[in-house]
Design a protein around this motif. Structure first.
Motif, PDB file in Angstrom:
ATOM      1  N   PRO A 206      11.265  65.320  49.266  1.00 31.95           N
ATOM      2  CA  PRO A 206      11.613  65.133  48.221  1.00 31.95           C
ATOM      3  C   PRO A 206      10.736  64.123  47.143  1.00 31.95           C
ATOM      4  O   PRO A 206      11.083  64.259  45.836  1.00 31.95           O
ATOM      5  CB  PRO A 206      13.001  64.324  48.382  1.00 31.95           C
ATOM      6  CG  PRO A 206      12.905  63.745  49.800  1.00 31.95           C
ATOM      7  CD  PRO A 206      11.929  64.551  50.580  1.00 31.95           C
ATOM      8  N   TRP A 207       9.992  63.634  47.723  1.00 33.90           N
ATOM      9  CA  TRP A 207       9.050  62.488  47.167  1.00 33.90           C
ATOM     10  C   TRP A 207       7.767  63.467  46.309  1.00 33.90           C
ATOM     11  O   TRP A 207       7.130  62.872  45.287  1.00 33.90           O
ATOM     12  CB  TRP A 207       8.542  61.334  47.618  1.00 33.90           C
ATOM     13  CG  TRP A 207       7.709  62.155  49.215  1.00 33.90           C
ATOM     14  CD1 TRP A 207       8.353  62.414  50.318  1.00 33.90           C
ATOM     15  CD2 TRP A 207       6.519  62.521  49.376  1.00 33.90           C
ATOM     16  NE1 TRP A 207       7.397  62.638  51.198  1.00 33.90           N
ATOM     17  CE2 TRP A 207       6.319  63.036  50.772  1.00 33.90           C
ATOM     18  CE3 TRP A 207       5.249  62.615  48.406  1.00 33.90           C
ATOM     19  CZ2 TRP A 207       4.983  63.469  51.126  1.00 33.90           C
ATOM     20  CZ3 TRP A 207       4.209  63.129  48.716  1.00 33.90           C
ATOM     21  CH2 TRP A 207       3.861  63.432  50.082  1.00 33.90           C
ATOM     22  N   ALA A 208       7.442  64.824  46.546  1.00 38.43           N
ATOM     23  CA  ALA A 208       6.625  65.400  46.042  1.00 38.43           C
ATOM     24  C   ALA A 208       6.558  65.584  44.542  1.00 38.43           C
ATOM     25  O   ALA A 208       5.591  65.496  43.959  1.00 38.43           O
ATOM     26  CB  ALA A 208       6.499  66.818  46.795  1.00 38.43           C
ATOM     27  N   GLU A 209       7.583  65.782  44.072  1.00 35.94           N
ATOM     28  CA  GLU A 209       7.781  66.061  42.899  1.00 35.94           C
ATOM     29  C   GLU A 209       7.524  64.719  41.915  1.00 35.94           C
ATOM     30  O   GLU A 209       6.818  64.738  41.004  1.00 35.94           O
ATOM     31  CB  GLU A 209       9.163  66.647  42.278  1.00 35.94           C
ATOM     32  CG  GLU A 209       9.196  67.193  40.671  1.00 35.94           C
ATOM     33  CD  GLU A 209      10.712  67.852  40.397  1.00 35.94           C
ATOM     34  OE1 GLU A 209      10.620  68.725  39.603  1.00 35.94           O
ATOM     35  OE2 GLU A 209      11.493  67.268  41.311  1.00 35.94           O
ATOM     36  N   ALA A 210       7.986  63.721  42.341  1.00 42.29           N
ATOM     37  CA  ALA A 210       7.746  62.370  41.713  1.00 42.29           C
ATOM     38  C   ALA A 210       6.273  62.081  41.888  1.00 42.29           C
ATOM     39  O   ALA A 210       5.758  61.480  41.021  1.00 42.29           O
ATOM     40  CB  ALA A 210       8.551  61.199  42.449  1.00 42.29           C
ATOM     41  N   TRP A 211       5.662  62.434  42.943  1.00 44.74           N
ATOM     42  CA  TRP A 211       4.182  62.116  43.053  1.00 44.74           C
ATOM     43  C   TRP A 211       3.529  63.056  42.171  1.00 44.74           C
ATOM     44  O   TRP A 211       2.640  62.243  41.450  1.00 44.74           O
ATOM     45  CB  TRP A 211       3.795  62.428  44.456  1.00 44.74           C
ATOM     46  CG  TRP A 211       2.288  62.344  44.786  1.00 44.74           C
ATOM     47  CD1 TRP A 211       1.214  63.387  45.211  1.00 44.74           C
ATOM     48  CD2 TRP A 211       1.436  61.132  44.577  1.00 44.74           C
ATOM     49  NE1 TRP A 211       0.162  63.042  45.368  1.00 44.74           N
ATOM     50  CE2 TRP A 211       0.253  61.495  44.915  1.00 44.74           C
ATOM     51  CE3 TRP A 211       1.894  59.668  44.146  1.00 44.74           C
ATOM     52  CZ2 TRP A 211      -1.053  60.506  44.930  1.00 44.74           C
ATOM     53  CZ3 TRP A 211       0.631  58.817  44.010  1.00 44.74           C
ATOM     54  CH2 TRP A 211      -0.494  59.219  44.473  1.00 44.74           C
ATOM     55  N   PHE A 232      -0.566  67.955  43.032  1.00 41.49           N
ATOM     56  CA  PHE A 232      -0.062  67.478  44.285  1.00 41.49           C
ATOM     57  C   PHE A 232      -1.128  67.921  45.348  1.00 41.49           C
ATOM     58  O   PHE A 232      -1.669  67.034  46.157  1.00 41.49           O
ATOM     59  CB  PHE A 232       1.255  67.905  44.599  1.00 41.49           C
ATOM     60  CG  PHE A 232       1.736  67.404  45.869  1.00 41.49           C
ATOM     61  CD1 PHE A 232       2.308  66.281  46.299  1.00 41.49           C
ATOM     62  CD2 PHE A 232       1.281  68.355  47.159  1.00 41.49           C
ATOM     63  CE1 PHE A 232       2.610  65.802  47.554  1.00 41.49           C
ATOM     64  CE2 PHE A 232       1.833  67.900  48.555  1.00 41.49           C
ATOM     65  CZ  PHE A 232       2.481  66.808  48.649  1.00 41.49           C
ATOM     66  N   GLN A 233      -1.506  69.320  45.480  1.00 46.54           N
ATOM     67  CA  GLN A 233      -2.455  69.853  46.289  1.00 46.54           C
ATOM     68  C   GLN A 233      -3.701  69.242  46.054  1.00 46.54           C
ATOM     69  O   GLN A 233      -4.300  68.916  47.124  1.00 46.54           O
ATOM     70  CB  GLN A 233      -2.384  71.324  46.218  1.00 46.54           C
ATOM     71  CG  GLN A 233      -3.418  71.956  47.057  1.00 46.54           C
ATOM     72  CD  GLN A 233      -3.026  73.449  47.049  1.00 46.54           C
ATOM     73  OE1 GLN A 233      -2.806  74.039  46.164  1.00 46.54           O
ATOM     74  NE2 GLN A 233      -3.764  74.186  48.114  1.00 46.54           N
ATOM     75  N   GLY A 234      -4.132  68.923  44.814  1.00 47.14           N
ATOM     76  CA  GLY A 234      -5.551  68.512  44.539  1.00 47.14           C
ATOM     77  C   GLY A 234      -5.590  66.989  45.109  1.00 47.14           C
ATOM     78  O   GLY A 234      -6.616  66.642  45.698  1.00 47.14           O
ATOM     79  N   SER A 235      -4.525  66.356  45.195  1.00 47.35           N
ATOM     80  CA  SER A 235      -4.559  64.781  45.539  1.00 47.35           C
ATOM     81  C   SER A 235      -4.613  64.927  47.249  1.00 47.35           C
ATOM     82  O   SER A 235      -5.342  64.125  47.714  1.00 47.35           O
ATOM     83  CB  SER A 235      -3.422  64.187  45.098  1.00 47.35           C
ATOM     84  OG  SER A 235      -2.046  64.576  45.849  1.00 47.35           O
ATOM     85  N   LEU A 279      -4.083  77.552  50.527  1.00 46.50           N
ATOM     86  CA  LEU A 279      -2.616  77.676  50.451  1.00 46.50           C
ATOM     87  C   LEU A 279      -2.259  77.176  48.813  1.00 46.50           C
ATOM     88  O   LEU A 279      -3.254  77.144  47.816  1.00 46.50           O
ATOM     89  CB  LEU A 279      -2.161  76.725  51.219  1.00 46.50           C
ATOM     90  CG  LEU A 279      -2.067  76.939  52.576  1.00 46.50           C
ATOM     91  CD1 LEU A 279      -1.404  75.267  53.452  1.00 46.50           C
ATOM     92  CD2 LEU A 279      -1.166  77.893  53.014  1.00 46.50           C
ATOM     93  N   ARG A 280      -0.768  77.481  48.531  1.00 50.15           N
ATOM     94  CA  ARG A 280      -0.615  77.298  47.128  1.00 50.15           C
ATOM     95  C   ARG A 280       0.520  76.012  47.514  1.00 50.15           C
ATOM     96  O   ARG A 280       1.837  76.631  48.016  1.00 50.15           O
ATOM     97  CB  ARG A 280      -0.006  78.349  46.537  1.00 50.15           C
ATOM     98  CG  ARG A 280       0.233  78.117  45.023  1.00 50.15           C
ATOM     99  CD  ARG A 280       0.729  79.457  44.364  1.00 50.15           C
ATOM    100  NE  ARG A 280      -0.387  80.430  44.595  1.00 50.15           N
ATOM    101  CZ  ARG A 280      -0.092  81.531  44.760  1.00 50.15           C
ATOM    102  NH1 ARG A 280       0.805  82.019  45.589  1.00 50.15           N
ATOM    103  NH2 ARG A 280      -1.299  82.451  44.804  1.00 50.15           N
ATOM    104  N   LEU A 281       0.379  75.045  46.984  1.00 51.18           N
ATOM    105  CA  LEU A 281       1.672  73.927  47.232  1.00 51.18           C
ATOM    106  C   LEU A 281       2.210  73.621  46.091  1.00 51.18           C
ATOM    107  O   LEU A 281       1.201  73.114  45.072  1.00 51.18           O
ATOM    108  CB  LEU A 281       0.857  72.702  47.846  1.00 51.18           C
ATOM    109  CG  LEU A 281       0.068  72.643  49.303  1.00 51.18           C
ATOM    110  CD1 LEU A 281      -0.665  71.502  49.592  1.00 51.18           C
ATOM    111  CD2 LEU A 281       0.934  73.532  50.249  1.00 51.18           C
ATOM    112  N   THR A 282       3.376  73.774  45.764  1.00 50.83           N
ATOM    113  CA  THR A 282       4.192  73.754  44.495  1.00 50.83           C
ATOM    114  C   THR A 282       5.380  72.676  44.703  1.00 50.83           C
ATOM    115  O   THR A 282       6.258  72.922  45.349  1.00 50.83           O
ATOM    116  CB  THR A 282       4.616  74.913  44.065  1.00 50.83           C
ATOM    117  OG1 THR A 282       3.547  76.062  43.967  1.00 50.83           O
ATOM    118  CG2 THR A 282       5.280  74.852  42.489  1.00 50.83           C
ATOM    119  N   GLY A 287      11.981  69.307  47.375  1.00 49.31           N
ATOM    120  CA  GLY A 287      11.157  69.437  48.395  1.00 49.31           C
ATOM    121  C   GLY A 287       9.787  70.132  47.931  1.00 49.31           C
ATOM    122  O   GLY A 287       9.504  70.080  46.770  1.00 49.31           O
ATOM    123  N   LEU A 288       8.965  70.576  48.758  1.00 49.62           N
ATOM    124  CA  LEU A 288       7.622  71.068  48.480  1.00 49.62           C
ATOM    125  C   LEU A 288       7.501  72.515  49.237  1.00 49.62           C
ATOM    126  O   LEU A 288       7.799  72.889  50.368  1.00 49.62           O
ATOM    127  CB  LEU A 288       6.501  70.361  49.088  1.00 49.62           C
ATOM    128  CG  LEU A 288       5.212  70.661  49.077  1.00 49.62           C
ATOM    129  CD1 LEU A 288       4.587  70.700  47.336  1.00 49.62           C
ATOM    130  CD2 LEU A 288       4.072  70.175  49.920  1.00 49.62           C
TER     131      LEU A 288
END
Length: 486
Positions: A206-211, A232-235, A279-282, A287-288
């Motif tokens: 759940p923290w992925a969107e906030a990040w 997010f994926q770039g980080s 991959l493609r992380l969204t 969630g992620l």
């Protein structure tokens, strides 16, 4: 006043850091990382005769220069990725002329760049770009070969000393090289089988969107200007890059003496990073989403092939390969980082509106400004062409726009710094001057044609350029024959 100065300095630093973070997150992994391994394989595993047969100093010009351009046209990569490959073929014995033609033509005249240019700016622009890049790329290479013929002969003798004992390429070495090229292609091409989603997985993060929102606050960007933020994926990829750097220094610095646990950890991290990049992380509410793409499968197959053939190399060969790749990283990557950071700072000062107002007509000044703009406003191909479309819509003349598109992949600050590390400052200064001059000429000629110049005057202008080049070549050749090599 002091407060304003501090704010301005912080803005510049933030711009440089943001540019570097966005570049590392978006462009280093699937193109530049394989390029370093390919360059290392060229230097360590490929016999000199395999390079000099097509690109050597003694190879006839009608063979070596078209071969260099043809090789460059097949590599859909940016200028920062092409520099390690240029370093690899040059170190292995390619003549300075064909190597420079490869360096010039590959990022601006490759298939992907031309196809994308044609789809966004029109087929006439794409044709003008490939014709000018081919003509001037070969011309610049010939001039470099004739101006620096003494250094070229000395370089050729040095490569004889380094690589004379190798006679032919081993099947395992060829397999490694071809597998690495397949890895590079799988990671960079934008074809449907590679971009298609095969399966998706939802991770409870759940923290992925906030990040992601935090990253956009830390690295703000304007997509309309071709700027890129950090996803997010770039980080995640930046974190993996830092781990690779920490482990590679301990695992590859003394690889000639033998591998250690840090070696295998660094290589494992590099392979894992390439797979994560495919991959493609969204981030989504709650969630992620992880999308398994065709690119992920292709990259995995290519990595498997690299491992398969690398296991069949003699120990001395794969150690030499990894050492050469690491040497190129140390020689080039730091300069790339410095260049991207400085470009990000300069972008905070330069305003596109200035360029639009100065490049609205087809004059020498307008084309020179467009070329200078390319030094500090470098974009990768998939961003460069839409940005060019934006400038065209805002009033930039097609002539200066072509000059910008020819110079931008070659004269970006980070590219010049990296090239200087390979061939030295004197040769780089000559190369930069020629690229700037020829890009301005290309812009003037194309701009005149757009403004209504007929076919006969256009042919006359191109003929004049060719005649001037031929006269310069003849003069330099006479000078070469009159002055014996030292």
């Amino acid at each position: 006043m002091e407060g304003n100065g501090m704010e301005w300095m912080l803005r510049l630093i933030e711009g440089g850091a943001g540019s570097l973070a966005a570049y590392l997150a978006a462009h280093v992994l699937l193109c530049l990382l394989p390029a370093f391994f390919i360059a290392g394989a060229m230097a360590a595993l490929i016999p000199k005769a395999s390079i000099t047969r097509w690109l050597g100093r003694a190879t006839p010009a009608y063979v070596s220069y078209p071969a260099a351009a043809a090789a460059g046209s097949l590599l859909a990569v940016c200028s920062c990725t092409i520099v390690p490959l240029f370093a690899g073929i040059y170190r292995k014995g390619a003549g300075i002329g064909p190597a420079i033609t490869f360096l010039f033509f590959a990022p601006a005249g490759n298939i992907m760049a031309l196809a994308y240019t044609g789809s966004i700016l029109g087929p006439e622009f794409a044709v003008a770009r490939v014709v000018m890049c081919l003509l001037f790329g070969i011309g610049i290479g010939l001039l470099m070969a004739l101006i620096f013929w003494r250094d070229d002969a000395s370089h050729d003798a040095q490569t004889d000393t380094l690589f004379a004992e190798q006679a032919r390429i081993a099947p395992a070495a060829l397999g490694v090289l071809l597998s690495l090229v397949a890895l590079l292609i799988a990671g960079t091409l934008k074809l449907w089988p590679l971009t298609a989603t095969v399966a998706t997985l939802q991770l409870p993060l759940p923290w992925a969107e906030a990040w992601q929102a935090t990253l956009f606050q830390w690295v703000p960007f304007d997509a309309a200007k071709g700027e890129e933020g950090v996803s997010f994926q770039g980080s995640v990829l930046i974190g993996l890059l830092l781990l690779i750097a920490a482990t590679a220094w301990r695992g590859l610095e003394n690889i000639i003496e033998g591998a250690n646990r840090w070696t295998w950890l660094a290589l494992g991290l590099a392979a894992s990073t390439l797979l994560v990049a495919a991959l493609r992380l969204t981030p989504q509410p709650g969630g992620l989403e992880v999308a398994l793409t065709g690119r992920f499968l292709a990259v995995g197959l290519a990595l498997g092939a690299v491992w398969h053939f690398a296991c069949r190399l003699p120990a001395d060969d794969w150690r030499a390969w990894l050492w050469e790749a690491w040497r190129f990283v140390k020689q080039i990557f730091v300069l790339l980082v410095v260049g991207v950071f400085i470009v990000g700072m300069v972008r905070q000062v330069i305003r596109p509106e200035w360029i639009e107002s100065l490049a609205g007509s087809n004059t020498v000044l307008a084309n020179a400004v467009a070329v200078g703009f390319g030094v500090f406003m470098y974009f990768p191909t998939l961003v460069e062409v839409p940005v060019a479309r934006m400038f065209l819509d805002l009033g930039m003349h097609p002539g200066p726009l072509l000059a910008y598109l020819m110079a931008d992949p070659e004269l970006s600050l980070q590219s010049m710094l990296m090239v200087a590390a390979v061939i030295g400052r004197t040769k780089t200064a000559a190369y930069v001057g020629m690229v700037a001059l020829f890009s301005i000429c290309a812009g003037l000629v194309y701009g005149a044609w757009v403004d209504g110049l007929g076919s006969v005057p256009l042919a006359g202008a191109l003929g004049t350029l060719l005649l001037a080049l031929a006269v310069a070549l003849a003069w330099l050749r006479r000078r070469q024959r009159a002055e014996p090599a030292a």
